[in-house]
Write an enzyme that holds these catalytic residues in place. Sequence first.
Site: not given
Lengths: 328, 163
Positions: A8, A140, A193, A196, A211
Amino acid sequence: MRIAILGFGSVGRGIARAILAKNLDITVTGLADSKGGVIDPAGIDLAAALDRKGNGGPCGSPDVTPSDVVAKAEYDVLVEVTPTDVDDGEPALGYIRAALGRSKHVVTSNKGPIALAYPELRDLAVANGVFLRYEATVCGAIPLIHAMQEGLAGNTISRLYGVFNGTCNYILTRMAEDSLTYEQALAEARELGYAEADPTYDVEGIDAAIKLVILANTILDMRTTLDDVERTGITLLTPEALRLAEDQDCTIRLIGEVVPEAGVLRVSPRIVSKAHPLVVEGTLNAVTVGTDLAGDLTFIGKGAGSTETASAVIGDLLYIRDRHVQGS
Amino acid sequence: MKLEMKDQPGQLVAALQPISAVGGNIIAVIHQRETLAATEVLDVQIVLELPEEGSLPKLLELLREQGVSVVRIGEQRLLYECTLITIGHLMHTDLSDTVDRIDTTGSAEVTDLSLAMPAINSPSSARITIRSTTRAEMKKAVQILRNVAEQKDLLIIEPLEGI
Ligand SMILES: NC(=O)c1ccc[n+]([C@@H]2O[C@H](COP(=O)([O-])OP(=O)(O)OC[C@H]3O[C@@H](n4cnc5c(N)ncnc54)[C@H](OP(=O)(O)O)[C@@H]3O)[C@@H](O)[C@H]2O)c1
């Protein structure tokens, strides 16, 4: 359709928000993060769960483990969106095996299990008559896997190459635009952001390489591992190198490339003409697929982000619902 | 190259056939008929591209077998171009030696070099343009550069479009 969500965080909450905001006819009957879980056959109150999480709390009770949710909740599809582990794929791999073993469909955004164990998981899904979908693992929001599996069915893919990592693309864009050093651009990406605290996974090209392995193994019928990818990252790039490219109307991008016939699998910084469609700005991703019937196609879009990644997961969920799920 | 052949039907085909036999590519054929009618000899100039250096002697032999004499072999042109960027301690690792290793192949050469050195002891960057007579020679030259880069711990940035 009933789903259980494992994880979550950014993606899991993006999915919950989309379900709340749109009438998707999806009921969440199980939910877990690293600290606990909830099971409710009547449907979990997602707004309340988001609030608990927003206040820094767990999404459920510590008495309910993620494995409980997988094994005991009543759902049609397990949505597996926990952190990626590229060494053994765990604990996600175990959750996915358990759900498929229960004849539950699985949708995941987690690259680890798909890159490491796709043939086994696919066979398990087939044996149990369920779907395993993983659109969100690569680029994504871009529906690259759907496009290659459905839209381009019947084509032979001769080459597949592009910008698979938004963090690197952001850093290179900034180095070219404002002559920033690699360190300056990385610091900026962190502040925003986009990177990392430990950026190794992105800047060394590992993320892009995984990927490629996923696309090679699941779409191009290759049997590869991360070690098969020839890989060079962007950490040694200089603003001078970008300027030297710029002088010739070119720039430098971190390009992942698969040429199935020649067995080429590589991630490396490359000189690219600025007029090339793969030269996208900021954190965007872009992939060109070279095919025999359709010619070259280039897909451009957001490669990460809470809502954007949720879009890919939801696309997979509705794909399954339209083809398979009964009685929801 | 400039060829001389009998002005008879089929002779031109006889001259062109060996070129494709060695994997060559004909870029232009210039046909001159202004020669004296009495000589019954045809002058033809052909601009062509060969897959590799070694194909030329083979081609000459095949042409001789066809009764075609080669009057003159023109200059070899550097048709292929490739630009790469390299990053590292280029001066400390003897940049001119790096360039030499390509130039000494004879069929590929570094035709342009731009160097940017930001500060002493920090890595410098250079853009290198290589030209070669054939694609195979270009591949060879780039492979030499890759090997040198590995020895000297340099980063090589290759173009996206194949070499
Ligand atoms: N973010 C993106 O844009 C994006 C894009 C494509 C793919 N992905 C992939 O999607 C997955 C999720 O990414 P994310 O950005 O949402 O990560 P995240 O923000 O770090 O969230 C991960 C969630 O998983 C939970 N979790 C950790 N270990 C768990 C366990 N053993 N069992 C159950 N839950 C566990 C965490 O719990 P706590 O909340 O208690 O810490 C957290 O809720 C990753 O595999 C990532 O690579 C992400």
